[in-house]
Design a protein around this motif. Sequence first.
Motif, short mmCIF file in Angstrom:
data_model
loop_
_atom_site.label_atom_id
_atom_site.label_comp_id
_atom_site.label_asym_id
_atom_site.label_seq_id
_atom_site.Cartn_x
_atom_site.Cartn_y
_atom_site.Cartn_z
N ALA A 221 39.02 34.98 44.51
CA ALA A 221 38.57 35.81 43.39
C ALA A 221 38.44 34.99 42.12
N CYS A 222 39.31 34.00 41.93
CA CYS A 222 39.22 33.12 40.76
C CYS A 222 37.96 32.28 40.76
N THR A 223 37.44 32.00 41.96
CA THR A 223 36.21 31.22 42.04
C THR A 223 34.97 32.07 41.83
N GLY A 224 35.11 33.40 41.96
CA GLY A 224 33.96 34.29 41.84
C GLY A 224 33.10 34.31 43.09
N LEU A 225 33.59 33.70 44.19
CA LEU A 225 32.84 33.66 45.44
C LEU A 225 33.17 34.84 46.35
N ASP A 226 33.99 35.76 45.89
CA ASP A 226 34.35 36.93 46.70
C ASP A 226 33.19 37.93 46.70
#
Length: 320
Positions: A221-226
């Motif tokens: 989630a921190c990467t925004g790839l979710d």
Amino acid sequence: MSDHSAIGIDADSKTLVVARHGTKGSARIANSASAIGKWLSSVPAKSRIGVEATNRHHELVVRAAQKAGHAVFLLNPRDIKHYAKGVACRGKTDSGDAQVIARYIAREADNLHEHIARSPEQERLHVLLQQRDSLVRNKATLHLSLGTDAAESAIFGPIFSGLKGAIAMLDREIQHVCRSGEQRDLYRRIMTIPGVGPTVAAFVTHHITRWPLANSDAWVACTGLDPRPNESGARIGRRRLSKRGNAGLRQILYMAAMGLTRCKGGKPLYAAIRDRGHSSTASFNILARKLARIAWGVFKSGRDFDPSMLKVGQACFQQA
């Protein structure tokens, strides 16, 4: 809802517009250490202060407020924009933005995470990565606006050469910080992952140790790839990336995913994903998310990358 005083701040390079929830109007103070210190002396103890994340304009007041013992929340500007629409704000002003932030903190602070101050080493690496990201983005913008052959021209060639040289110097400094810092062993282990080079490892090492994360889902989630669910009743819509995390980290993982497809272990995995009907862009996003999870496994295990992790991922996609 908490009884703590809720304060919202709209920051720019020169001034801070401050509003307190439950009171009308706002105050404008200089974005300087002396003015911030004087203002903080009048703020009730253990207040909750919300500040929109800016380039670097918020950092002075954030550090000072935390040092004074207040709970500080660094907010995504997009969240505040949507919140303002949700509460039917009829216009946009600095004072209005500060009031909205104060209202948001008053209502939502119990569900938010307080900002965690960076250590001196994290701050140094943060600045270097931020500078590198800025140079890379501006170099790409120049390529698009001036043309792909501009780098070879007599007029613009020196500009591109200068940017390329500056990025290379930053890369060397970033690698030096990572190899000599407290996370040097993790940095080395992250680089054992296929497709991950020194720059990617620096981004991952910095961000994966930045916050106390509960599990791999929180890290992704921190990467925004979710992928973001898009369902209503019987309708199941197309899922898209949330893009809620750090954009620079997400982009560097995407580039690492492209590099992974040129590695021996990554080619079969990429082929298995494409065989399921995914486009090349979607496939690279899936691979980037896979790399993020592998990095989490390396981080938590304390061991180097295990090549069997890619084979397991390939088998999962082939069986699905």
